[in-house]
Each structure stands twice: as C-alpha cells, then as structure tokens.
Design an enzyme around this catalytic site. Structure first.
Site, short mmCIF file in Angstrom:
data_model
loop_
_atom_site.label_atom_id
_atom_site.label_comp_id
_atom_site.label_asym_id
_atom_site.label_seq_id
_atom_site.Cartn_x
_atom_site.Cartn_y
_atom_site.Cartn_z
N CYS A 310 3.64 3.79 -5.08
CA CYS A 310 3.66 4.08 -3.64
C CYS A 310 2.56 5.05 -3.22
O CYS A 310 1.80 4.78 -2.27
CB CYS A 310 5.03 4.59 -3.22
SG CYS A 310 5.47 6.22 -3.90
N HIS A 358 9.22 8.76 -2.28
CA HIS A 358 8.59 7.52 -1.83
C HIS A 358 7.78 7.77 -0.57
O HIS A 358 8.10 8.66 0.23
CB HIS A 358 9.64 6.43 -1.57
CG HIS A 358 9.05 5.07 -1.33
ND1 HIS A 358 8.32 4.41 -2.28
CD2 HIS A 358 9.04 4.28 -0.23
CE1 HIS A 358 7.92 3.24 -1.79
NE2 HIS A 358 8.33 3.15 -0.55
N HIS A 370 3.96 -0.74 2.15
CA HIS A 370 4.23 0.14 1.02
C HIS A 370 4.37 -0.67 -0.27
O HIS A 370 4.53 -1.88 -0.25
CB HIS A 370 5.48 0.99 1.27
CG HIS A 370 6.77 0.21 1.28
ND1 HIS A 370 7.97 0.74 0.86
CD2 HIS A 370 7.06 -1.07 1.67
CE1 HIS A 370 8.94 -0.16 0.99
NE2 HIS A 370 8.42 -1.25 1.48
#
Length: 398
Positions: A310, A358, A370
């Site tokens: 990420c 994240h 993402h």
C-alpha cells in the site's frame, strides 16, 4: 494491507470519523486452526462464516501492519549498511595513512642508527607503539628535527583518528545487526499471518466460499453508496463556495470607483492573487500514475514497478509527481497537511485504522486507488471499503 502494530504514531484523526478498537478474533475461530488432521468437528464446533471472515480480515490487517514494520526495518538496514561500508572504507584509508606514518618514523630511526646520531632512547621513541606517551614521559621533542616532529605529529593524529573511526564502525555494525534481526522477525511475522489466513480460507466449503463472496459483495455495495453520498456532499460544498465567490465578485463590481489619486490621476484596482494550483496539479499527476498501475499484484514490501504494497504504491505515485514521500505509512501520515474528509481532493492520502496500517490514494467522489492486501491487485475502490469507522485521516502531501 500493511504491517505490525506499533505504538500510536503521530497523526491527527479526521474530525467526526470513528475508529473502534480492534476486535479480537472469536475464540471459536481458533478451534478451526487447532483441529487435528484426524478430527472431524461437529457443526457446533465450527466458527460461523462471519467469524471466519473477521478472523481472515484481522490476519490480513496484522500482516499489513507487519509489512510496514518490515519496510521500516529494511529502510534502516539499507541506510546503516551504507554507513558501515563508508566507515569501513574510511578506516582502511586511515589505517594505510597510519602505516605510512609509522614507516616514515622507522626510516628516521634507521638513519639515526646508521649515522650514530641518535641516542638509544630516541630510537626507542620513534619505534614505540605509542610515541605520544613515550614523548610525554621523556620530553624528547628537542632532539628531533622539524621534519621528524611533523612525522611524529602526523602519526599521533592518524592513530587517534583511526581508533575513533574503528569505534564508530564497531557501533554501527552492532546497530546493523539489531536492524537485521528486526527485519527477519518482521518478515517471519508477515509470513505467519498470511499462512494462517490461507489455512482458514482453505477449510471453507464451496458453499461457504460462495456465501462469503456474497457478503463481500454486499459490503462493496454499501461502500459504493457511502462514496456516492460523500461525492454529493463535496459537490454541494463546491457549489456553495463558487456561489459565495460569485456573490463577492458581484458586490465588488457594484462598488463606485474611488476618486482619482491627486498624485497620479489614476486609480489602481488591487489584483486578487490567483490560487496556488501546484499541489492540485501534482495530485492529478499522482492519480494519473496510480491509474496506470491498476491490475498489478499486491506484494508485501514491494515498491514497483511490477508490484506494490500500500505505501509502496502511494510513494511511487507521488514520486511520479515530483514529490518524495517516506517509505512507511507511519511516516507518510506526517508528510503533509491533515484535511477533513469532505475537503479531500485527488492525490490526497487516505489512512486507515488506529495503527495506520493501510493507505490509499484519493481520486475523488469518495473513491481511491490502493493496493489492498495479499492475493489482491491494485484497484479502484470506495474509501469506505472496510466501513466508515476504519478511516483514520486524510493528508495532503507537500
């Protein structure tokens, strides 16, 4: 997703966004992992599908948190390795200079022996392991020529500097060893979490997997609905801002012109500075790059160009826009200005969960691009993909 659970990093939460405490996995789900190969559990012993789903999601999140810990340790290890290599090179060069200085002292001593011009204690001084100590005790400097004095001074300086650099190199090597140990630990943690998640999923029946897919589809539909609501809210606020700006411009235009200045005979209307669009332009470039990465696999610890985790994706996207972001989510959250969710614009970073494990790249209309989790691919998705409570904050780099 990202890696490990670390002490709460700095970073301001978006006002009004809830983040519930991480729930522990249901005890019944543990039984699914501890069953022996020969055991045949009854239906009452099996965890519910919802419990399995939550356990898998938690494991993926823990793996992503461990991934960020791995990324941090890897970054430190790389820097420390470069520092150690530089120090070792410096030590080698200084050792050579020290040897050269020692040889020069030796040549002086040998010459004095040949000519008989040196007292025995002078020769001993020139060949001693610690000439400075010997000199302090015997005060032989008056017996040395100017060149010999320079040679002694150079030797003592090189000896002191070499010892200091060797000490620094030893300490850096110890620090590097600690970082390498942390790196191996983080890597093992990621692999264990992913293995546990795969084990849970492998024990689902075909029917359970189908029902799990239905649950996930329902979550996506709800996330899309929430994204549409945010998009509508943002559009309404934008219209209000534009209307207010138009009204202010109309009022200004209706004002009578002031009398001409006696000194110049003219009146200058103050100009309104144009808004700075540089950040918006860079954000658009970051989004454009991220779109070209859609479909590439999530791989923990990856920064491209063939795969990403990420924070690796967000870092690569902003790098394409000319901005260097730190490697981990914990550092990226401090690499800009925190803005409200309704003020989010393309290119902003959206962070998730209390442990900031994240991050995604906002693209507008409640959506982001993402790298979701292991086994998934870079994709466009609602920022509400894991519920409104999972959103931690929004940061504008720059």
């Amino acid at each position: 997703m990202a890696s490990h659970r670390k002490s709460r990093p700095a970073g301001t939460r978006v006002a009004g966004i809830r983040t519930p405490a991480l729930a522990t996995a249901a005890l019944t789900s543990v039984a699914l992992l501890s069953q022996t190969a020969n055991a045949t559990p009854s239906d009452d012993d099996r965890p519910s599908l919802e419990e399995v789903e939550k356990k898998v999601d938690d494991l993926y999140r823990q793996a992503e948190s461990a991934t960020e810990k791995y990324n941090s340790a890897k970054e430190r290890t790389t820097k420390q390795r470069k520092q150690v290599d530089t120090l070792l090179d410096d030590v080698a060069k200084r050792t050579q200079k020290l040897n050269d200085a020692r040889e020069e002292l030796g040549s002086f001593a040998a010459a004095q022996y040949r000519t008989g011009s040196a007292a025995p204690d002078t020769a001993t001084f020139l060949l001693a392991d610690s000439p400075q100590d010997y000199f302090d005790q015997n005060q032989l400097m008056d017996r040395l020529t100017g060149r010999q004095k320079d040679a002694v001074d150079d030797y003592v300086t090189q000896q002191s500097e070499t010892m200091e650099k060797r000490r620094e190199a030893t300490e850096s090597l110890a620090t590097l060893t600690d970082s390498q140990t942390e790196l191996r630990t983080a890597k093992a943690t990621v692999q264990k979490k992913l293995s546990d998640a795969r084990e849970l999923l492998s024990q689902l029946t075909a029917e359970e997997k189908a029902r799990l897919a239905q649950i996930e589809e329902q979550k996506r539909e709800e996330a899309a609905r929430k994204a549409a609501e945010l998009a509508a809210q943002q559009a309404e606020e934008q219209r209000e801002r534009e209307a207010a700006a138009a009204e202010a411009a109309a009022r200004e235009a209706a004002q009578p012109d002031p009398a001409p200045s006696p000194s110049t005979g003219t009146t200058e209307t103050p100009s309104t500075p144009a808004p700075d669009t540089s950040t918006s332009t860079k954000g658009d470039k970051a989004v454009a790059f991220a779109r070209t990465q859609i479909g590439k696999p999530y791989v923990w610890g990856a920064t491209g160009p063939d795969s990403y985790d990420c924070s690796g994706l967000t870092g690569a996207a902003w790098k394409a826009a000319g901005v260097t972001l730190p490697r981990t989510t914990w550092d990226q959250v401090n690499a800009g200005t925190t803005v409200s969710l309704t003020d989010a614009r393309p290119g902003d970073l959206v962070f998730f969960y209390d442990d900031l494990s994240h991050v995604g790249l906002y693209i507008g209309n409640g959506m982001m691009i993402h790298a979701p989790k292991p086994g998934a691919y870079v994709r466009e998705e609602s920022i509400y993909y894991d519920g409104e409570g999972s959103i931690h904050s929004v940061v504008r780099p720059g």
